[in-house]
Write an enzyme that holds these catalytic residues in place. Structure first.
Site, mmCIF file in Angstrom:
data_model
loop_
_atom_site.group_PDB
_atom_site.id
_atom_site.type_symbol
_atom_site.label_atom_id
_atom_site.label_comp_id
_atom_site.label_asym_id
_atom_site.label_seq_id
_atom_site.Cartn_x
_atom_site.Cartn_y
_atom_site.Cartn_z
ATOM 1 C CB SER A 68 59.458 33.663 26.429
ATOM 2 O OG SER A 68 59.092 34.954 26.019
ATOM 3 C CD GLU A 84 60.272 39.171 23.492
ATOM 4 O OE1 GLU A 84 61.325 39.374 22.870
ATOM 5 O OE2 GLU A 84 59.300 39.925 23.419
ATOM 6 C CE1 TYR A 95 64.126 35.820 28.812
ATOM 7 C CE2 TYR A 95 62.679 36.402 26.987
ATOM 8 C CZ TYR A 95 62.863 35.844 28.245
ATOM 9 O OH TYR A 95 61.785 35.312 28.913
HETATM 10 P P1 NAP Z 1 61.632 37.474 37.078
HETATM 11 O O1 NAP Z 1 60.657 38.162 37.966
HETATM 12 O O2 NAP Z 1 62.680 38.273 36.382
HETATM 13 O O3 NAP Z 1 62.360 36.346 37.971
HETATM 14 C C1 NAP Z 1 63.503 35.680 37.524
HETATM 15 C C2 NAP Z 1 63.990 34.757 38.610
HETATM 16 O O4 NAP Z 1 65.182 34.105 38.160
HETATM 17 C C3 NAP Z 1 64.368 35.476 39.923
HETATM 18 O O5 NAP Z 1 64.041 34.634 41.005
HETATM 19 C C4 NAP Z 1 65.871 35.602 39.799
HETATM 20 O O6 NAP Z 1 66.540 35.703 41.039
HETATM 21 C C5 NAP Z 1 66.195 34.260 39.157
HETATM 22 N N1 NAP Z 1 67.508 34.214 38.525
HETATM 23 C C6 NAP Z 1 68.053 35.092 37.660
HETATM 24 N N2 NAP Z 1 69.287 34.702 37.306
HETATM 25 C C7 NAP Z 1 69.523 33.547 37.962
HETATM 26 C C8 NAP Z 1 70.643 32.667 38.044
HETATM 27 N N3 NAP Z 1 71.781 32.926 37.380
HETATM 28 N N4 NAP Z 1 70.554 31.558 38.812
HETATM 29 C C9 NAP Z 1 69.419 31.325 39.542
HETATM 30 N N5 NAP Z 1 68.353 32.137 39.534
HETATM 31 C C10 NAP Z 1 68.400 33.230 38.750
HETATM 32 O O7 NAP Z 1 60.880 36.635 35.965
HETATM 33 P P2 NAP Z 1 59.343 36.163 35.905
HETATM 34 O O8 NAP Z 1 58.551 37.226 35.265
HETATM 35 O O9 NAP Z 1 58.950 35.614 37.210
HETATM 36 O O10 NAP Z 1 59.450 34.987 34.827
HETATM 37 C C11 NAP Z 1 59.718 33.645 35.222
HETATM 38 C C12 NAP Z 1 60.260 32.880 34.025
HETATM 39 O O11 NAP Z 1 59.310 32.901 32.967
HETATM 40 C C13 NAP Z 1 61.538 33.436 33.426
HETATM 41 O O12 NAP Z 1 62.290 32.350 32.941
HETATM 42 C C14 NAP Z 1 61.060 34.288 32.274
HETATM 43 O O13 NAP Z 1 62.072 34.400 31.288
HETATM 44 C C15 NAP Z 1 59.882 33.470 31.794
HETATM 45 N N6 NAP Z 1 58.794 34.203 31.147
HETATM 46 C C16 NAP Z 1 58.226 35.283 31.759
HETATM 47 C C17 NAP Z 1 57.161 35.915 31.156
HETATM 48 C C18 NAP Z 1 56.493 37.107 31.795
HETATM 49 O O14 NAP Z 1 55.756 37.801 31.085
HETATM 50 N N7 NAP Z 1 56.664 37.331 33.087
HETATM 51 C C19 NAP Z 1 56.666 35.445 29.924
HETATM 52 C C20 NAP Z 1 57.268 34.322 29.336
HETATM 53 C C21 NAP Z 1 58.320 33.702 29.974
HETATM 54 P P3 NAP Z 1 66.747 37.148 41.773
HETATM 55 O O15 NAP Z 1 65.429 37.446 42.457
HETATM 56 O O16 NAP Z 1 67.864 36.894 42.689
HETATM 57 O O17 NAP Z 1 67.044 38.152 40.693
HETATM 58 O O1 G4F Z 2 57.693 45.006 29.442
HETATM 59 P P1 G4F Z 2 58.732 44.624 28.475
HETATM 60 O O2 G4F Z 2 60.145 44.874 28.847
HETATM 61 O O3 G4F Z 2 58.464 43.096 28.121
HETATM 62 P P2 G4F Z 2 58.924 42.177 26.892
HETATM 63 O O4 G4F Z 2 60.097 42.707 26.199
HETATM 64 O O5 G4F Z 2 57.694 41.902 26.076
HETATM 65 O O6 G4F Z 2 59.383 40.843 27.658
HETATM 66 C C1 G4F Z 2 58.610 40.301 28.732
HETATM 67 O O7 G4F Z 2 57.674 39.393 28.207
HETATM 68 C C2 G4F Z 2 58.246 38.238 27.556
HETATM 69 C C3 G4F Z 2 57.077 37.384 27.041
HETATM 70 O O8 G4F Z 2 56.734 37.808 25.754
HETATM 71 C C4 G4F Z 2 59.085 37.490 28.568
HETATM 72 F F1 G4F Z 2 59.599 36.374 27.997
HETATM 73 C C5 G4F Z 2 60.194 38.377 29.071
HETATM 74 O O9 G4F Z 2 60.940 37.683 30.075
HETATM 75 C C6 G4F Z 2 59.576 39.619 29.704
HETATM 76 O O10 G4F Z 2 58.863 39.233 30.851
HETATM 77 O O11 G4F Z 2 58.478 45.393 27.081
HETATM 78 C C7 G4F Z 2 57.224 45.320 26.423
HETATM 79 C C8 G4F Z 2 57.192 46.324 25.278
HETATM 80 C C9 G4F Z 2 58.421 46.231 24.354
HETATM 81 O O12 G4F Z 2 57.974 46.341 23.023
HETATM 82 C C10 G4F Z 2 59.263 47.448 24.701
HETATM 83 O O13 G4F Z 2 60.033 47.971 23.629
HETATM 84 O O14 G4F Z 2 57.261 47.648 25.843
HETATM 85 C C11 G4F Z 2 58.164 48.428 25.099
HETATM 86 N N1 G4F Z 2 58.632 49.527 25.944
HETATM 87 C C12 G4F Z 2 58.407 50.855 25.676
HETATM 88 N N2 G4F Z 2 58.990 51.603 26.600
HETATM 89 C C13 G4F Z 2 59.353 49.438 27.065
HETATM 90 C C14 G4F Z 2 59.594 50.748 27.500
HETATM 91 N N3 G4F Z 2 59.813 48.377 27.758
HETATM 92 C C15 G4F Z 2 60.518 48.617 28.908
HETATM 93 N N4 G4F Z 2 60.949 47.559 29.630
HETATM 94 N N5 G4F Z 2 60.797 49.877 29.348
HETATM 95 C C16 G4F Z 2 60.343 50.986 28.675
HETATM 96 O O15 G4F Z 2 60.604 52.121 29.068
#
Ligand code: NAP
Ligand code: G4F
Length: 350
Positions: free
Chosen positions: A138, A140, A161
């Site tokens: 990520s 992050e 995280y």
């Molecule tokens: P997500 O929608 O939160 O999906 C997470 C998945 O992991 C779900 O299928 C969840 O199952 C499963 N999971 C959670 N805890 C688990 C456990 N203990 N054992 C097995 N499975 C588990 O995340 P996403 O947005 O698709 O992201 C996919 C991956 O990319 C994650 O690793 C995330 O950290 C990483 N990532 C995401 C972003 C982004 O912007 N989306 C960016 C960078 C990296 P349930 O459905 O049962 O909860």
């Molecule tokens: O949407 P967010 O919760 O995403 P964040 O923290 O960037 O993380 C996501 O992206 C990462 C990749 O860079 C992934 F690795 C991670 O798994 C996840 O998918 O928050 C985005 C921004 C933050 O700065 C947060 O402080 O939005 C700001 N924010 C403001 N109000 C909020 C809110 N975030 C959330 N979730 N809820 C709010 O009410």
């Protein structure tokens, strides 16, 4: 039906897992997915790919119960499915939640990755099969490092995280070097879609836009509006994951659009897309602030462009519009149900 390859996806029920499973099935793979046992259905995002397990045909999607906390189960699934490619997408992926559940987050995100790599190392040693492994890293991990961030930028994680993702990244690098395993770390910047979890800020905003437009909600409480993110479309990003595993050599790649916008700019655009003025509806609630924030993420994905030939197809405005249209439709259906006497689901937003 015969398949060209077999893939195993952890986190298949999540946003990315669902898009990736669709992409792989469309390319002729048989996909095995690991799902967690839950007291309510958690397969909504992959229902479109489901086929009856009693059918005589070989199924393109097969699901297995498992959890990244359970190394023995992961081993069994690897041995029984014998995949060509493994995509490790499972995670407690919410940054704010990781401050509240740091130990659990580290167990799943860092140690869970290690458990899977250990199982894979033994599988490779006994079968001689060099399975290709994708690790979901990520942006992050860059945390407080100044933008633009690329593969050579310093990791400076700002949440439990992110620290755990850094560990997962380095486990990947170490196992690649130590055991000659084919491991790619994707360093993906934020990617969103209509399937995004409703507690991430983009989806929280577009859900609220739909509900406000249909008279189901009056205002929206958010935290920090000033942080900037490089938001892309999840459907584009899973293609980059797949491309990484098709290369001759394993490597690490940043995946991003290169453009950054603030949370406020996202809210402005989303409300405007529905003909609403964001300032009338958004309130600030400090409970959504994080103990330490990541202020500015903007990726430099030139290596992915050059080596993988990857580039994003959906830009910021296209993404906002896609999500708003989908959530307007969802809210319309919700309003229709309420009018017909059904009660709406009880939601709480993080
Ligand atoms: P997500 O929608 O939160 O999906 C997470 C998945 O992991 C779900 O299928 C969840 O199952 C499963 N999971 C959670 N805890 C688990 C456990 N203990 N054992 C097995 N499975 C588990 O995340 P996403 O947005 O698709 O992201 C996919 C991956 O990319 C994650 O690793 C995330 O950290 C990483 N990532 C995401 C972003 C982004 O912007 N989306 C960016 C960078 C990296 P349930 O459905 O049962 O909860
Ligand atoms: O949407 P967010 O919760 O995403 P964040 O923290 O960037 O993380 C996501 O992206 C990462 C990749 O860079 C992934 F690795 C991670 O798994 C996840 O998918 O928050 C985005 C921004 C933050 O700065 C947060 O402080 O939005 C700001 N924010 C403001 N109000 C909020 C809110 N975030 C959330 N979730 N809820 C709010 O009410």
């Amino acid at each position: 039906m015969s398949f060209i390859k077999t893939a195993l996806i952890t986190g298949i029920t999540g946003q990315d897992g669902s898009y990736l499973a669709e992409l792989l099935v469309a390319r002729g793979y048989q996909v095995h997915g690991i799902i967690r046992r839950a007291s309510s259905f958690n397969t909504g995002r992959i229902d479109g790919l489901y086929s009856d397990p009693h059918s005589r045909d070989s199924r393109p999607l097969v699901l297995h119960y498992g959890d990244l906390s359970d190394g023995t189960g992961l081993r069994r699934i690897l041995e029984s499915t014998r995949p060509d490619e493994v995509y490790n997408l499972a995670a407690q992926s919410h940054v704010k939640v990781s401050f509240e559940a740091p130990e659990y987050t580290a167990d799943i995100v860092a140690l869970g990755t290690l458990r899977l790599l250990e199982a894979l190392r033994d599988h490779q040693a006994t079968t001689g099969h060099r399975v290709r492994f994708y690790q979901a890293g990520s942006s992050e991990m860059f945390g407080a490092t100044n933008p633009p961030q690329s593969e050579s930028s310093l990791f400076y994680p700002r949440s439990p995280y992110a620290v755990a993702k850094v560990a997962g990244h380095w486990f990947g690098v170490n196992y690649r070097e130590a055991y000659d395993m084919f491991i790619c770390n994707g360093i993906l910047f934020n990617h969103e879609s209509p399937r995004r979890g409703e507690t991430f800020v983009t989806r929280k905003i577009t859900r609220a836009v739909g509900r406000i437009k249909h008279g189901l909600q009056e205002s929206l409480y958010l935290g920090n509006l000033d942080s900037k993110r490089d938001w892309g479309f999840a459907g584009d990003y899973v293609e980059a994951m797949w491309l990484m595993l098709q290369q001759e050599r394993p490597d690490d790649f940043v995946v991003a659009t290169g453009a950054a916008y603030s949370v406020q700019q996202f809210a402005e655009a989303a409300f405007a897309a529905a003909g609403l003025d964001w300032q009338k509806y958004i309130r600030i609630d400090e409970r959504y602030y994080r103990p330490s924030e990541v202020d500015f993420l903007q990726g430099d994905a030139s290596k992915a462009r050059r080596v993988l030939g990857w580039s994003p197809k959906v830009d910021f405005n296209g993404l906002v519009k896609m999500m708003v249209l989908s959530d307007l439709d969802l809210a319309h259906r919700e309003a229709t149900l309420i009018k017909a006497g059904f009660s709406p689901p009880n939601e709480s937003a993080m």
